[in-house]
Design an enzyme around this catalytic site. Structure first.
Site, short mmCIF file in Angstrom:
data_model
loop_
_atom_site.label_atom_id
_atom_site.label_comp_id
_atom_site.label_asym_id
_atom_site.label_seq_id
_atom_site.Cartn_x
_atom_site.Cartn_y
_atom_site.Cartn_z
N GLU A 20 23.20 6.38 -51.50
CA GLU A 20 23.34 6.52 -50.19
C GLU A 20 23.50 5.20 -49.38
O GLU A 20 22.55 4.41 -49.46
CB GLU A 20 22.16 7.12 -49.48
CG GLU A 20 21.96 8.60 -50.02
CD GLU A 20 22.90 9.62 -49.46
OE1 GLU A 20 23.56 9.30 -48.27
OE2 GLU A 20 23.00 10.57 -50.15
N GLU A 74 30.27 -3.09 -41.87
CA GLU A 74 28.90 -2.92 -41.11
C GLU A 74 28.06 -3.99 -40.58
O GLU A 74 27.91 -5.08 -41.37
CB GLU A 74 28.17 -2.13 -42.11
CG GLU A 74 26.78 -1.26 -41.57
CD GLU A 74 26.26 -0.68 -42.61
OE1 GLU A 74 25.86 -1.14 -43.75
OE2 GLU A 74 25.75 0.57 -42.53
N CYS A 113 22.36 4.01 -40.50
CA CYS A 113 23.41 4.22 -41.31
C CYS A 113 24.50 4.81 -40.70
O CYS A 113 25.56 4.48 -40.90
CB CYS A 113 23.14 4.65 -42.69
SG CYS A 113 22.19 6.13 -42.63
N LYS A 152 10.34 2.18 -55.10
CA LYS A 152 10.33 0.76 -54.96
C LYS A 152 10.94 0.69 -53.31
O LYS A 152 12.17 0.75 -53.13
CB LYS A 152 11.36 0.05 -55.81
CG LYS A 152 11.30 -1.55 -55.86
CD LYS A 152 11.37 -2.21 -54.70
CE LYS A 152 12.85 -2.77 -54.32
NZ LYS A 152 12.63 -3.65 -53.15
P1 NAD Z 1 19.69 -3.45 -49.07
O1 NAD Z 1 20.79 -3.08 -50.17
O2 NAD Z 1 19.50 -5.03 -48.85
O3 NAD Z 1 18.48 -3.22 -49.89
C1 NAD Z 1 17.82 -1.84 -50.06
C2 NAD Z 1 16.67 -1.77 -51.33
O4 NAD Z 1 17.54 -2.31 -52.68
C3 NAD Z 1 15.72 -2.69 -51.06
O5 NAD Z 1 14.51 -1.97 -51.47
C4 NAD Z 1 15.89 -4.03 -51.99
O6 NAD Z 1 14.81 -4.54 -52.30
C5 NAD Z 1 16.66 -3.26 -53.04
N1 NAD Z 1 17.40 -4.05 -53.95
C6 NAD Z 1 18.14 -5.31 -53.47
N2 NAD Z 1 18.79 -5.83 -54.51
C7 NAD Z 1 18.41 -4.94 -55.48
C8 NAD Z 1 18.79 -5.12 -56.89
N3 NAD Z 1 19.73 -5.88 -57.46
N4 NAD Z 1 18.54 -4.04 -57.92
C9 NAD Z 1 17.67 -3.00 -57.30
N5 NAD Z 1 17.33 -2.91 -55.93
C10 NAD Z 1 17.46 -3.99 -55.15
O7 NAD Z 1 19.75 -2.63 -48.05
P2 NAD Z 1 18.76 -2.81 -46.71
O8 NAD Z 1 19.19 -4.04 -45.55
O9 NAD Z 1 17.28 -2.70 -47.02
O10 NAD Z 1 19.15 -1.54 -45.65
C11 NAD Z 1 20.16 -1.40 -44.85
C12 NAD Z 1 21.61 -0.63 -45.47
O11 NAD Z 1 20.94 0.54 -45.85
C13 NAD Z 1 22.68 -0.51 -44.64
O12 NAD Z 1 23.71 -0.91 -45.03
C14 NAD Z 1 22.46 0.92 -44.27
O13 NAD Z 1 23.65 1.61 -43.92
C15 NAD Z 1 21.92 1.50 -45.72
N6 NAD Z 1 21.31 2.97 -45.41
C16 NAD Z 1 22.38 3.90 -45.81
C17 NAD Z 1 21.35 5.27 -45.67
C18 NAD Z 1 22.33 6.43 -45.89
O14 NAD Z 1 21.89 7.46 -45.80
N7 NAD Z 1 23.51 6.50 -46.67
C19 NAD Z 1 20.46 5.50 -45.14
C20 NAD Z 1 19.70 4.30 -44.40
C21 NAD Z 1 20.20 2.85 -44.65
#
Ligand code: NAD
Length: 517
Positions: free
Chosen positions: A269, A404, A303, A194
């Protein structure tokens, strides 16, 4: 609708002509129309222009994708192959990604707004991830145990976990997916991917590449749509055995909570608020140059971005003044602007959140040294751009230091001693990454050893390799991606005991008079 054209241009046999014009829901090895018939327009954040139209799936579509992955797993075909065979599919996938690098890089650049050249680096890294996991296939078949019990054979073996729900963010869309897909497949799992609803194009392309690489239908499934509509199905479903999530902290907590009812395996992550520590004896030019890349690469949407500069008090003024001068010179632009050095934020909504974060930091007492505004004229006002921003005079009691922003925002703190630098660097709920700059080798090792962060760089920032584990302490998540532990996440460990000379144990036989029990 170039996202769709990308796939058409590949000249492949499209399995379902009717649904092929609208990709997004990939089930049983075929593109399907979403049940509710809805679509979503994907727009490039650099200029707002449409780059693709994809399926906007609902929970019924997600359930169909899970059922497909379940059938493929329970049917036993893919989990029953040898790891060597599965590794061959991964190696072939790496080759195909390299063959189609321009196609993938273009799709990634248009979806995210990042520079095309950076998208090309991403595709190289993605191919390297598939190649790494393909390359270690068959190198670890478990252990034979010396039980000390005569006539027994005892083995510890690995088996796949089952159906994996893989949920990914928008900043490095296919890279984050590859860290999950490659080890999940090597271990013999089936999956439903997804991707972020904002950046699905390269995940769509990957489904066709995996089929071309020889993956059987039903092993890889894709469902595009929002988190609440389709992501939640993956964390809640009793037919999903593992959910691996990369994204923000609040979403990660939701995923973990909803996964709890089925006690499925959860890997998270999450975000980071990463300290970049510069001592007075650091190589000045290298530390300056890397402090800039640490935080402003991909406009801070990383991240592990070095968003907290901890600089030794005695060099603060000159170091920060030069950093500000260089930050102001960074040129923003779209994916194909050859003079651009970094791109826009993912959306206007995200840019507005970053701007509010900066304003709140100023309200808390931080001094704005550069950036901190939304461009309102010229080409930058058309896309969701935000300039490199530096906030000085910060300390760990501020939300600007603790939270963040996921944008191009650097906070500056000072320290006077090594102990203080370590204490400040660890004063965070997160623990993803950090760096230390010093020419004192012993101090470098002491500080690196004391940091409570999953990756620590000494006199460097950002490099990683697929052989080394990636992941966070604290609220940066649990579990690890990449490396051997990144594979272990997708394996169940099983102990098999065999008695080669079976005989009764007589445990429950009635006691005999006169015989001491
Ligand atoms: P997000 O949490 O908004 O979304 C991530 C994913 O989760 C998307 O596909 C979204 O549609 C899905 N999602 C949203 N609500 C959900 C739910 N209730 N149930 C299941 N899935 C759901 O994050 P984002 O804005 O897409 O990405 C940015 C974040 O990702 C930042 O906090 C960043 O630090 C983190 N990130 C971490 C790493 C790592 O390796 N630790 C790598 C890349 C990004």
């Amino acid at each position: 609708m170039s996202g769709v054209q990308f796939a058409e241009n590949r000249g492949r046999t499209v399995v379902d002509q009717d649904a092929a014009l609208l990709r997004g829901l990939f089930v049983d090895g075929r593109w399907r129309k979403p049940a509710a018939g809805k679509t979503r327009i994907i727009a490039c954040p650099a200029d707002g222009k449409q780059v693709a139209e994809v399926a906007e799936c609902t929970d019924a579509d997600a359930a169909a994708a899970v059922a497909s992955a379940r059938r493929a797993f329970d049917g036993g075909g893919w989990p029953g192959t040898s790891e060597k065979e599965r590794g061959q599919v991964l190696l072939r996938t790496a080759e195909l990604l390299e063959r189609d690098k321009a196609l993938y890089a273009r799709a990634e650049a248009l979806d995210t707004g990042k520079r095309y050249v950076e998208a090309e680096y991403d595709i190289d890294d993605i191919a390297a991830c598939f190649r790494y996991y393909g390359g270690i296939a068959g190198t670890d078949a478990g252990r034979v145990i010396d039980t000390g019990v005569p006539g027994s054979i005892s083995r510890v073996v690995y088996v796949p976990v089952g159906v994996c729900g893989l949920i990914t963010p928008w900043n490095y869309p296919l890279l984050q997916a590859s860290w999950k897909v490659a080890p999940a497949l090597l271990a013999g799992n089936t999956f439903v991917l997804k991707p972020s609803e904002l950046t699905p194009s390269t995940s769509i392309l990957l489904m066709e590449t995996l089929l071309e690489a020889g993956l059987p239908a039903g092993v890889a499934n894709l469902v595009t749509g929002t988190g609440p509509d389709v992501g939640a199905v993956l964390s809640e479903s009793a037919d999903v055995d593992l959910v691996s999530f990369t994204g923000g902290l609040a979403t990660g907590i939701n995923v973990m909570k909803s996964a709890a009812t089925t006690v499925k395996r959860v890997a998270l992550e999450l975000g980071g608020k990463n300290p970049n520590i510069v001592f007075a004896d650091a190589h000045r030019e290298a530390a300056l140059d890397n402090a800039l890349t640490a935080v402003f690469l991909h406009s801070g949407q990383v991240c592990s971005a070095g968003t907290r500069l901890l600089v030794e008090e005695s060099i603060h003024d000159g170091f920060v003044a030069e950093l500000v001068r260089r930050a102001q010179d960074i040129r923003l632009g779209g994916p194909f602007d050859e003079l651009a050095q970094t791109g826009p934020l993912i959306s206007a909504a995200h840019r507005d959140k970053v701007h509010a974060f900066v304003q709140a930091g100023i309200d808390e007492g931080a001094s704005l040294l550069c950036g901190g505004y939304i461009p309102d004229a010229g080409v930058l006002s058309v896309g969701s751009y935000y300039p490199p921003t530096i906030l000085d005079g910060c300390h760990t009691s501020m939300k600007a230091v603790q939270d963040e922003s996921f944008g191009p925002v650097l906070t500056v703190e000072t320290f006077s001693t090594e102990e203080e630098a370590i204490m400040l660097a660890n004063d965070t709920a997160y623990g993803l990454a950090g760096a230390v700059w010093t020419q004192d080798g012993s101090r470098a090792q002491r500080v690196a050893g004391a940091l409570r962060h999953g990756t620590v760089w000494i006199n460097d920032y950002h490099p990683y390799v697929p052989q080394a584990e990636w992941g966070g302490f604290g609220k940066s998540g649990n579990g690890r991606e990449l490396g051997l532990q990144g594979l272990a996440e997708y394996r169940e460990t099983k102990h098999i005991w065999q008695n080669i000379n079976p005989k009764p144990s007589h445990w429950f036989e009635p006691p005999q008079a006169g015989v001491q029990q």
